[in-house]
Design a protein around this motif. Structure first.
Motif, PDB file in Angstrom:
ATOM      1  N   ILE A  11       0.874  -1.180   0.000  1.00 26.10           N
ATOM      2  CA  ILE A  11       0.000   0.000   0.000  1.00 26.10           C
ATOM      3  C   ILE A  11       0.903   1.219   0.000  1.00 26.10           C
ATOM      4  N   GLY A  12       0.908   1.949  -1.109  1.00 25.63           N
ATOM      5  CA  GLY A  12       1.780   3.125  -1.241  1.00 25.63           C
ATOM      6  C   GLY A  12       2.971   2.794  -2.122  1.00 25.63           C
ATOM      7  N   PHE A  13       3.189   3.629  -3.130  1.00 26.27           N
ATOM      8  CA  PHE A  13       4.303   3.396  -4.052  1.00 26.27           C
ATOM      9  C   PHE A  13       5.041   4.720  -4.256  1.00 26.27           C
ATOM     10  N   GLY A  14       5.371   5.363  -3.109  1.00 25.72           N
ATOM     11  CA  GLY A  14       6.156   6.605  -3.146  1.00 25.72           C
ATOM     12  C   GLY A  14       7.612   6.275  -2.873  1.00 25.72           C
ATOM     13  N   THR A  15       8.295   7.162  -2.140  1.00 27.49           N
ATOM     14  CA  THR A  15       9.736   6.979  -1.888  1.00 27.49           C
ATOM     15  C   THR A  15      10.029   5.624  -1.248  1.00 27.49           C
ATOM     16  N   VAL A  16       9.394   5.338  -0.128  1.00 29.26           N
ATOM     17  CA  VAL A  16       9.720   4.102   0.606  1.00 29.26           C
ATOM     18  C   VAL A  16       9.101   2.878  -0.087  1.00 29.26           C
ATOM     19  N   GLY A  17       7.881   3.043  -0.638  1.00 30.52           N
ATOM     20  CA  GLY A  17       7.243   1.929  -1.353  1.00 30.52           C
ATOM     21  C   GLY A  17       8.127   1.454  -2.502  1.00 30.52           C
ATOM     22  N   GLN A  18       8.698   2.402  -3.242  1.00 27.53           N
ATOM     23  CA  GLN A  18       9.571   2.027  -4.364  1.00 27.53           C
ATOM     24  C   GLN A  18      10.889   1.441  -3.859  1.00 27.53           C
ATOM     25  N   ILE A  38      -2.504   2.533  -4.637  1.00 27.48           N
ATOM     26  CA  ILE A  38      -2.024   3.921  -4.690  1.00 27.48           C
ATOM     27  C   ILE A  38      -3.239   4.853  -4.615  1.00 27.48           C
ATOM     28  N   LYS A  39      -2.984   6.157  -4.629  1.00 28.80           N
ATOM     29  CA  LYS A  39      -4.096   7.097  -4.494  1.00 28.80           C
ATOM     30  C   LYS A  39      -4.506   7.674  -5.845  1.00 28.80           C
ATOM     31  N   ASN A  40      -3.488   8.027  -6.620  1.00 31.59           N
ATOM     32  CA  ASN A  40      -3.733   8.756  -7.859  1.00 31.59           C
ATOM     33  C   ASN A  40      -3.521   7.826  -9.064  1.00 31.59           C
ATOM     34  N   SER A  42      -3.861   8.322 -12.156  1.00 31.52           N
ATOM     35  CA  SER A  42      -3.333   8.858 -13.415  1.00 31.52           C
ATOM     36  C   SER A  42      -1.809   9.085 -13.400  1.00 31.52           C
ATOM     37  N   LYS A  43      -1.159   8.866 -12.241  1.00 33.76           N
ATOM     38  CA  LYS A  43       0.306   9.047 -12.187  1.00 33.76           C
ATOM     39  C   LYS A  43       0.988   7.951 -13.008  1.00 33.76           C
ATOM     40  N   SER A  44       2.065   8.304 -13.720  1.00 33.45           N
ATOM     41  CA  SER A  44       2.783   7.235 -14.434  1.00 33.45           C
ATOM     42  C   SER A  44       3.698   6.509 -13.440  1.00 33.45           C
ATOM     43  N   LEU A  71       2.783   1.659   3.341  1.00 32.41           N
ATOM     44  CA  LEU A  71       3.776   2.732   3.201  1.00 32.41           C
ATOM     45  C   LEU A  71       3.148   3.966   2.570  1.00 32.41           C
ATOM     46  N   ILE A  72       2.039   4.432   3.176  1.00 31.60           N
ATOM     47  CA  ILE A  72       1.398   5.622   2.612  1.00 31.60           C
ATOM     48  C   ILE A  72       1.668   6.838   3.504  1.00 31.60           C
ATOM     49  N   SER A  73       1.410   8.014   2.927  1.00 34.90           N
ATOM     50  CA  SER A  73       1.723   9.247   3.655  1.00 34.90           C
ATOM     51  C   SER A  73       0.545   9.743   4.494  1.00 34.90           C
ATOM     52  N   ASP A  74      -0.635   9.125   4.344  1.00 37.46           N
ATOM     53  CA  ASP A  74      -1.842   9.583   5.048  1.00 37.46           C
ATOM     54  C   ASP A  74      -2.007   8.731   6.325  1.00 37.46           C
ATOM     55  N   ASN A  96       4.978   4.023   9.349  1.00 37.41           N
ATOM     56  CA  ASN A  96       4.246   5.266   9.589  1.00 37.41           C
ATOM     57  C   ASN A  96       4.303   5.679  11.070  1.00 37.41           C
ATOM     58  N   LYS A  97       5.366   6.431  11.418  1.00 41.46           N
ATOM     59  CA  LYS A  97       5.579   6.762  12.844  1.00 41.46           C
ATOM     60  C   LYS A  97       4.433   7.556  13.450  1.00 41.46           C
ATOM     61  N   LYS A  98       3.836   8.472  12.666  1.00 36.81           N
ATOM     62  CA  LYS A  98       2.758   9.288  13.239  1.00 36.81           C
ATOM     63  C   LYS A  98       1.580   8.385  13.622  1.00 36.81           C
ATOM     64  N   GLU A 121      10.088  -1.434  12.028  1.00 43.21           N
ATOM     65  CA  GLU A 121      11.441  -0.892  12.233  1.00 43.21           C
ATOM     66  C   GLU A 121      11.671   0.381  11.426  1.00 43.21           C
ATOM     67  N   GLY A 122      11.105   0.467  10.221  1.00 35.93           N
ATOM     68  CA  GLY A 122      11.321   1.626   9.340  1.00 35.93           C
ATOM     69  C   GLY A 122      10.752   2.917   9.898  1.00 35.93           C
ATOM     70  N   ALA A 123       9.935   2.828  10.961  1.00 38.77           N
ATOM     71  CA  ALA A 123       9.320   4.039  11.503  1.00 38.77           C
ATOM     72  C   ALA A 123      10.302   4.865  12.329  1.00 38.77           C
ATOM     73  N   GLY A 292      19.208   8.523   8.281  1.00 32.11           N
ATOM     74  CA  GLY A 292      17.913   8.597   8.953  1.00 32.11           C
ATOM     75  C   GLY A 292      16.707   8.425   8.068  1.00 32.11           C
ATOM     76  N   ALA A 293      16.872   8.453   6.751  1.00 31.89           N
ATOM     77  CA  ALA A 293      15.700   8.373   5.874  1.00 31.89           C
ATOM     78  C   ALA A 293      16.162   8.026   4.464  1.00 31.89           C
ATOM     79  N   GLY A 294      15.221   8.056   3.519  1.00 27.18           N
ATOM     80  CA  GLY A 294      15.583   7.852   2.119  1.00 27.18           C
ATOM     81  C   GLY A 294      15.066   6.535   1.563  1.00 27.18           C
ATOM     82  N   LYS A 295      14.975   6.497   0.236  1.00 27.77           N
ATOM     83  CA  LYS A 295      14.377   5.357  -0.464  1.00 27.77           C
ATOM     84  C   LYS A 295      15.054   4.026  -0.122  1.00 27.77           C
TER      85      LYS A 295
HETATM   86  N1  LIG Z   1      10.636   9.055   3.042  1.00 22.70           N
HETATM   87  C1  LIG Z   1      11.363   8.515   4.017  1.00 22.70           C
HETATM   88  O1  LIG Z   1      12.604   8.538   3.970  1.00 22.70           O
HETATM   89  C2  LIG Z   1      10.693   7.835   5.183  1.00 22.70           C
HETATM   90  C3  LIG Z   1      11.493   7.318   6.219  1.00 22.70           C
HETATM   91  C4  LIG Z   1      10.889   6.638   7.280  1.00 22.70           C
HETATM   92  C5  LIG Z   1       9.508   6.495   7.291  1.00 22.70           C
HETATM   93  N2  LIG Z   1       8.755   7.021   6.288  1.00 22.70           N
HETATM   94  C6  LIG Z   1       7.301   6.819   6.340  1.00 22.70           C
HETATM   95  O2  LIG Z   1       6.927   5.983   5.247  1.00 22.70           O
HETATM   96  C7  LIG Z   1       5.622   6.332   4.790  1.00 22.70           C
HETATM   97  C8  LIG Z   1       5.678   6.657   3.294  1.00 22.70           C
HETATM   98  O3  LIG Z   1       6.533   7.766   3.108  1.00 22.70           O
HETATM   99  P1  LIG Z   1       7.037   8.185   1.649  1.00 22.70           P
HETATM  100  O4  LIG Z   1       8.157   9.153   1.857  1.00 22.70           O
HETATM  101  O5  LIG Z   1       7.282   6.985   0.798  1.00 22.70           O
HETATM  102  O6  LIG Z   1       5.771   8.989   1.098  1.00 22.70           O
HETATM  103  P2  LIG Z   1       5.496   9.479  -0.400  1.00 22.70           P
HETATM  104  O7  LIG Z   1       6.730   9.440  -1.206  1.00 22.70           O
HETATM  105  O8  LIG Z   1       4.753  10.746  -0.285  1.00 22.70           O
HETATM  106  O9  LIG Z   1       4.516   8.353  -0.997  1.00 22.70           O
HETATM  107  C9  LIG Z   1       3.264   8.136  -0.431  1.00 22.70           C
HETATM  108  C10 LIG Z   1       2.525   7.056  -1.198  1.00 22.70           C
HETATM  109  O10 LIG Z   1       1.294   6.845  -0.503  1.00 22.70           O
HETATM  110  C11 LIG Z   1       0.238   6.850  -1.444  1.00 22.70           C
HETATM  111  N3  LIG Z   1      -0.974   7.302  -0.753  1.00 22.70           N
HETATM  112  C12 LIG Z   1      -1.159   8.453  -0.047  1.00 22.70           C
HETATM  113  N4  LIG Z   1      -2.401   8.480   0.486  1.00 22.70           N
HETATM  114  C13 LIG Z   1      -2.984   7.322   0.122  1.00 22.70           C
HETATM  115  C14 LIG Z   1      -4.270   6.760   0.348  1.00 22.70           C
HETATM  116  N5  LIG Z   1      -5.190   7.412   1.085  1.00 22.70           N
HETATM  117  N6  LIG Z   1      -4.538   5.545  -0.166  1.00 22.70           N
HETATM  118  C15 LIG Z   1      -3.623   4.873  -0.901  1.00 22.70           C
HETATM  119  N7  LIG Z   1      -2.388   5.357  -1.162  1.00 22.70           N
HETATM  120  C16 LIG Z   1      -2.090   6.566  -0.653  1.00 22.70           C
HETATM  121  C17 LIG Z   1       0.686   7.792  -2.541  1.00 22.70           C
HETATM  122  O11 LIG Z   1      -0.041   7.496  -3.710  1.00 22.70           O
HETATM  123  P3  LIG Z   1       0.257   8.222  -5.119  1.00 22.70           P
HETATM  124  O12 LIG Z   1       1.551   7.636  -5.587  1.00 22.70           O
HETATM  125  O13 LIG Z   1      -0.886   7.842  -5.964  1.00 22.70           O
HETATM  126  O14 LIG Z   1       0.344   9.684  -4.814  1.00 22.70           O
HETATM  127  C18 LIG Z   1       2.169   7.433  -2.629  1.00 22.70           C
HETATM  128  O15 LIG Z   1       2.361   6.316  -3.465  1.00 22.70           O
HETATM  129  C19 LIG Z   1       5.174   7.511   5.668  1.00 22.70           C
HETATM  130  O16 LIG Z   1       4.430   7.024   6.744  1.00 22.70           O
HETATM  131  C20 LIG Z   1       6.487   8.092   6.179  1.00 22.70           C
HETATM  132  O17 LIG Z   1       6.330   8.758   7.415  1.00 22.70           O
HETATM  133  C21 LIG Z   1       9.310   7.699   5.239  1.00 22.70           C
END
Ligand SMILES: NC(=O)c1ccc[n+]([C@@H]2O[C@H](COP(=O)([O-])OP(=O)(O)OC[C@H]3O[C@@H](n4cnc5c(N)ncnc54)[C@H](OP(=O)(O)O)[C@@H]3O)[C@@H](O)[C@H]2O)c1
Length: 406
Positions: A11-18, A38-40, A42-44, A71-74, A96-98, A121-123, A292-295
């Motif tokens: 669930i979620g294909f953003g930074t961490v999902g990828q 994913i949420k959107n 139409s995104k490629s 791994l979603i941001s919501d 999702n630490k929050k 652990e990733g939180a 501390g963070a990153g894909k």
């Molecule tokens: N980034 C980091 O380095 C990092 C490190 C530790 C922990 N985290 C945690 O990991 C989680 C993901 O972070 P991220 O950086 O990967 O976020 P991100 O890059 O913003 O990606 C978020 C993903 O969640 C999807 N999404 C958002 N709301 C959704 C919903 N309601 N239903 C289904 N999919 C939904 C988005 O879909 P679309 O692609 O369609 O927009 C996107 O694929 C968060 O909880 C964050 O706190 C992140």
């Protein structure tokens, strides 16, 4: 779960999902991925061949899916997803630490009740496997203190402030351009993110579930150039330090900008790095540092959780002893401020340096109460140890005596 083949929903294909998907393919596990929510629509996407959907109910309806990687941001939707998945007995990995900081106690109950595993652990602290370290390495020891830098964005900005001698707004903008700060940075720079991580560590190390509303977090957003100059003049740095201490069964917790001197390991932690010092009865002090963070760093810990679902389970063994520990927000601390006089009604003791600038001693609980006042007036608050306070006072008295002699 132990004999079943894993069928997975991501669930979620953003930074961490990828990042997670990178390790899934690199380890030939991608055939187990049934769907990616994913949420959107139409995104490629790369690759575009995965079974993408915007309908999360497919995950609940598909009884073959036994593993959910959330791994979603919501955070609100993440809670709904994790809760439903655990109620169906599915195993869940999240970062999702929050969401976890707000709901951990309930989620631990659901894990117990329905038998799915819940790992995250990733939180906390990106690539440093600190939850595993606390649970496994310290299983036969008693932790008395955890302090650390848990937010890479704030540490990156503070590093720029000190190294380049620029102002806070400029440093934030540079961090955003470099990809180390989000367009909406409040969770990081106001200390929320470090607090969520601290609360998760508190549950594991001290067996206490404390809600974010009950704890102190002050970020780096009110720091001024003059605070940095003051630190430099006294051979100190300012770091955003999360501190959790158990002293005689009294637990204190805070996230605060803090003066650190060069003998402190945290002084040397730069840019987006995180670091944690764990102090325990038998081992003494140990120090852990990492990205501390990153894909790829975060994706790696998420994938490690995913791979260990079969055998790993958090024991929460400190919950029983945690019942004897009392959360104590009435503990006194010393802080420095550019406008300490504004906090006058909360102070037990005050030492003025120049005009409204000075040091004050007050209860952590009062700083929580004063949060609105602090933000409205952009009051800088920087914690300091008793030893640093004594040194700073001595320096100040020495300088005052010298200028009086002139
Ligand atoms: N980034 C980091 O380095 C990092 C490190 C530790 C922990 N985290 C945690 O990991 C989680 C993901 O972070 P991220 O950086 O990967 O976020 P991100 O890059 O913003 O990606 C978020 C993903 O969640 C999807 N999404 C958002 N709301 C959704 C919903 N309601 N239903 C289904 N999919 C939904 C988005 O879909 P679309 O692609 O369609 O927009 C996107 O694929 C968060 O909880 C964050 O706190 C992140």
């Amino acid at each position: 779960m132990s004999t079943q083949t894993k069928i997975t929903a991501l669930i979620g294909f953003g930074t961490v999902g990828q990042g997670f998907y990178h390790y899934l393919t690199a380890n030939n596990e991608d055939k187990k991925l049934a769907t990616v929510v994913i949420k959107n629509a139409s995104k490629s996407r790369i690759p575009d061949t995965l079974n993408f959907t915007t309908d999360v109910s497919e995950v609940y309806q598909n009884k073959e899916i036994n593993t959910v990687v959330e791994l979603i941001s919501d955070d609100k939707e993440a809670f709904n997803i994790v809760k439903k998945a655990l109620q169906q007995g599915k195993s869940v990995v999240s970062a999702n630490k929050k969401m976890i900081a707000h709901h951990l106690e309930e989620l631990v109950e659901l894990e117990k009740q329905f038998g799915g595993k819940f790992l995250y652990e990733g939180a906390v602290a990106g690539s440093i496997p600190i939850i595993k370290i606390i649970n496994e390495h310290y299983a036969f020891d008693e932790i008395t203190e955890i302090r650390g830098i848990l937010n890479g964005t704030s540490n990156y900005i503070l590093t720029q402030l000190f190294d380049k001698e620029i102002g806070y707004d400029e440093a934030l903008q540079q961090a955003q351009e470099a990809g180390f700060a989000e367009a909406e940075p409040s969770a990081d720079v106001e200390g929320y993110d470090a607090l969520y991580k601290s609360l998760i560590l508190t549950a594991h190390a001290f067996g206490k579930f404390i809600l974010p509303e009950k704890a102190l977090h002050i970020g780096i957003n009110n720091l001024k150039k003059s605070d940095l100059a003051f630190a430099k003049a006294n051979h100190l740095k300012i770091k955003l330090v999360a501190s959790i201490k158990n002293h005689n069964h009294k637990l204190t917790l805070s996230v605060l900008p803090t003066f650190v001197d060069e003998n402190d390991n945290l002084f040397h932690v730069k840019n987006e790095y995180n670091a944690i010092e764990v102090v325990s009865n038998n081992i003494g002090s140990q120090f852990y540092k990492g990205k501390g963070a990153g894909k790829l760093p975060t994706g790696h810990v998420v994938f490690t959780d995913y791979k260990s679902l079969k055998e790993a389970k958090y024991t929460y063994r400190n919950i029983a002893s945690g019942k004897r520990i009392k959360y104590e927000p009435n503990q006194n601390i010393w802080v420095y401020s550019d406008k300490i006089t504004l906090l006058e009604k909360y102070l037990e003791e005050v030492v003025l340096i120049n005009g409204s600038q000075g040091y004050g001693r007050l209860k952590i609980a009062y700083l929580i109460k004063a949060k609105e006042l602090i933000n409205i007036h952009h009051v800088s608050i920087i914690a300091l140890s008793l030893a640093d306070f004594a040194d700073l006072r001595r320096n100040y008295l020495r300088k005052s005596a010298k200028s009086a002699r002139k």
